[in-house]
Design a protein around this motif. Structure first.
Motif, mmCIF file in Angstrom:
data_model
loop_
_atom_site.group_PDB
_atom_site.id
_atom_site.type_symbol
_atom_site.label_atom_id
_atom_site.label_comp_id
_atom_site.label_asym_id
_atom_site.label_seq_id
_atom_site.Cartn_x
_atom_site.Cartn_y
_atom_site.Cartn_z
ATOM 1 N N TYR A 80 0.848 -1.188 0.000
ATOM 2 C CA TYR A 80 0.000 0.000 0.000
ATOM 3 C C TYR A 80 0.880 1.234 0.000
ATOM 4 O O TYR A 80 1.643 1.457 0.937
ATOM 5 N N LEU A 81 0.790 2.029 -1.064
ATOM 6 C CA LEU A 81 1.613 3.223 -1.191
ATOM 7 C C LEU A 81 0.830 4.437 -0.701
ATOM 8 O O LEU A 81 -0.231 4.770 -1.232
ATOM 9 N N LEU A 82 1.364 5.048 0.341
ATOM 10 C CA LEU A 82 0.752 6.240 0.930
ATOM 11 C C LEU A 82 1.421 7.492 0.396
ATOM 12 O O LEU A 82 2.622 7.494 0.145
ATOM 13 N N ARG A 83 0.652 8.542 0.272
ATOM 14 C CA ARG A 83 1.234 9.848 -0.018
ATOM 15 C C ARG A 83 1.695 10.459 1.300
ATOM 16 O O ARG A 83 1.353 9.983 2.377
ATOM 17 N N THR A 84 2.430 11.541 1.210
ATOM 18 C CA THR A 84 2.845 12.256 2.415
ATOM 19 C C THR A 84 1.768 13.240 2.853
ATOM 20 O O THR A 84 1.443 13.340 4.022
ATOM 21 N N VAL A 85 1.185 13.966 1.894
ATOM 22 C CA VAL A 85 0.170 14.980 2.198
ATOM 23 C C VAL A 85 -1.038 14.751 1.314
ATOM 24 O O VAL A 85 -0.927 14.908 0.105
ATOM 25 N N PRO A 86 -2.197 14.370 1.799
ATOM 26 C CA PRO A 86 -2.394 13.780 3.116
ATOM 27 C C PRO A 86 -1.960 12.325 3.076
ATOM 28 O O PRO A 86 -2.055 11.685 2.036
ATOM 29 N N PRO A 87 -1.504 11.766 4.189
ATOM 30 C CA PRO A 87 -0.993 10.395 4.170
ATOM 31 C C PRO A 87 -2.078 9.345 3.935
ATOM 32 O O PRO A 87 -1.827 8.349 3.278
ATOM 33 N N GLN A 141 5.602 4.861 2.223
ATOM 34 C CA GLN A 141 5.187 6.246 2.076
ATOM 35 C C GLN A 141 6.059 6.920 1.024
ATOM 36 O O GLN A 141 7.281 6.869 1.096
ATOM 37 N N ASN A 142 5.410 7.525 0.052
ATOM 38 C CA ASN A 142 6.106 8.211 -1.015
ATOM 39 C C ASN A 142 6.364 9.660 -0.619
ATOM 40 O O ASN A 142 5.561 10.270 0.068
ATOM 41 N N ARG A 143 7.471 10.168 -1.066
ATOM 42 C CA ARG A 143 7.777 11.571 -0.808
ATOM 43 C C ARG A 143 8.145 12.237 -2.133
ATOM 44 O O ARG A 143 9.076 11.824 -2.811
ATOM 45 N N TRP A 144 7.401 13.271 -2.486
ATOM 46 C CA TRP A 144 7.695 14.042 -3.682
ATOM 47 C C TRP A 144 8.716 15.111 -3.329
ATOM 48 O O TRP A 144 8.845 15.518 -2.174
ATOM 49 N N THR A 145 9.432 15.592 -4.295
ATOM 50 C CA THR A 145 10.518 16.539 -4.057
ATOM 51 C C THR A 145 10.055 17.875 -3.491
ATOM 52 O O THR A 145 10.848 18.585 -2.881
ATOM 53 N N ASP A 146 8.786 18.237 -3.656
ATOM 54 C CA ASP A 146 8.312 19.530 -3.150
ATOM 55 C C ASP A 146 7.754 19.449 -1.731
ATOM 56 O O ASP A 146 7.245 20.441 -1.206
ATOM 57 N N GLU A 147 7.854 18.303 -1.084
ATOM 58 C CA GLU A 147 7.336 18.147 0.278
ATOM 59 C C GLU A 147 8.463 18.401 1.283
ATOM 60 O O GLU A 147 9.570 17.885 1.136
ATOM 61 N N THR A 148 8.136 19.170 2.298
ATOM 62 C CA THR A 148 9.145 19.554 3.288
ATOM 63 C C THR A 148 9.380 18.427 4.295
ATOM 64 O O THR A 148 8.564 17.514 4.438
ATOM 65 N N ASP A 149 10.475 18.530 5.018
ATOM 66 C CA ASP A 149 10.771 17.562 6.075
ATOM 67 C C ASP A 149 9.668 17.569 7.129
ATOM 68 O O ASP A 149 9.307 16.518 7.657
ATOM 69 N N ASP A 150 9.136 18.747 7.469
ATOM 70 C CA ASP A 150 8.051 18.846 8.453
ATOM 71 C C ASP A 150 6.798 18.108 7.969
ATOM 72 O O ASP A 150 6.138 17.427 8.752
ATOM 73 N N GLU A 151 6.484 18.233 6.675
ATOM 74 C CA GLU A 151 5.323 17.524 6.120
ATOM 75 C C GLU A 151 5.537 16.012 6.171
ATOM 76 O O GLU A 151 4.608 15.257 6.491
ATOM 77 N N VAL A 152 6.741 15.583 5.882
ATOM 78 C CA VAL A 152 7.049 14.148 5.927
ATOM 79 C C VAL A 152 6.898 13.626 7.351
ATOM 80 O O VAL A 152 6.283 12.579 7.580
ATOM 81 N N GLU A 153 7.434 14.322 8.311
ATOM 82 C CA GLU A 153 7.323 13.891 9.714
ATOM 83 C C GLU A 153 5.872 13.879 10.178
ATOM 84 O O GLU A 153 5.450 12.963 10.888
ATOM 85 N N ALA A 154 5.091 14.880 9.770
ATOM 86 C CA ALA A 154 3.676 14.922 10.126
ATOM 87 C C ALA A 154 2.925 13.747 9.489
ATOM 88 O O ALA A 154 2.055 13.144 10.115
ATOM 89 N N GLY A 155 3.288 13.425 8.242
ATOM 90 C CA GLY A 155 2.666 12.281 7.566
ATOM 91 C C GLY A 155 2.990 10.964 8.250
ATOM 92 O O GLY A 155 2.118 10.109 8.429
ATOM 93 N N LYS A 156 4.239 10.793 8.670
ATOM 94 C CA LYS A 156 4.627 9.569 9.382
ATOM 95 C C LYS A 156 3.872 9.459 10.690
ATOM 96 O O LYS A 156 3.403 8.391 11.076
ATOM 97 N N ALA A 157 3.767 10.583 11.418
ATOM 98 C CA ALA A 157 3.074 10.569 12.709
ATOM 99 C C ALA A 157 1.596 10.224 12.513
ATOM 100 O O ALA A 157 1.012 9.517 13.324
ATOM 101 N N HIS A 158 1.013 10.725 11.442
ATOM 102 C CA HIS A 158 -0.416 10.463 11.169
ATOM 103 C C HIS A 158 -0.644 8.981 10.947
ATOM 104 O O HIS A 158 -1.568 8.392 11.402
#
Length: 179
Positions: free
Chosen positions: A132-139, A162-179
């Motif tokens: 299952y491939l999740l996005r970062t925003v929204p996860p 979880q996939n991370r696109w190049t325009d997503e910030t480190d804060d967004e990635v961490e928030a996505g992981k926490a979610h």
């Protein structure tokens, strides 16, 4: 059989191309792209060809590259699978497939095209596991959560990436992981 699922635009085709090929093979696009299942199987194709299997049993071979597959698998070229393609089979020499695992690129969950959603859900009955491939925003969305609750009753193993696109910030990635 391990289907790769997630919402439209999560990067399923991009991930599978990176895992299984050393060149672009699966069509990718920012819009809804995959309209039919693409099964990736182990093999050493000297002349990379893909097998297109139609619902009526007919078969044809096309080049195993983005241009060859696009006419059959891309939503823009084959909307709602009007060509009645059952599946496309592409060989890969990737070691991770050598044990017989088949990775399957599927239309995104929540597709606006009913036939695409039905295709994806239909593969769950064949699945031995699910990637299952999740996005970062929204996860994960509410509709994804509902689909996962249905899948867990049919599939013994679910692996999340979880996939991370190049325009997503480190804060967004961490928030996505926490979610």
């Amino acid at each position: 059989v391990v289907p790769v699922v997630g919402v439209q635009g999560a990067g399923k085709s991009t991930l599978l191309t990176a895992l299984c090929f050393d060149r672009p093979v699966l069509p990718v696009d920012a819009d809804e792209t995959t309209a039919v299942p693409v099964e990736i199987v182990y093999g050493s194709p000297a002349n990379p060809m893909a097998l297109v299997v139609f619902k009526d049993g007919r078969e044809t071979r096309v080049a195993a590259d983005e241009d060859g597959l696009k006419a059959f698998t891309h939503q823009a070229c084959n909307p709602g699978n009007k060509l009645e393609v059952a599946r496309v089979v592409v060989e890969s020499s990737a070691e991770l497939l050598s044990s017989g695992m088949v990775l399957v690129d599927l239309p995104g969950l929540g597709s606006l095209t009913r036939a695409n959603s039905d295709t994806t859900i239909g593969y769950l009955t064949q699945a031995t596991a699910l990637l299952y491939l999740l996005r970062t925003v929204p996860p994960i969305t509410r509709s994804e959560s509902v689909m996962l609750s249905l899948a867990w009753s049919q599939v013994p193993t679910v692996v999340f990436a979880q996939n991370r696109w190049t325009d997503e910030t480190d804060d967004e990635v961490e928030a996505g992981k926490a979610h």
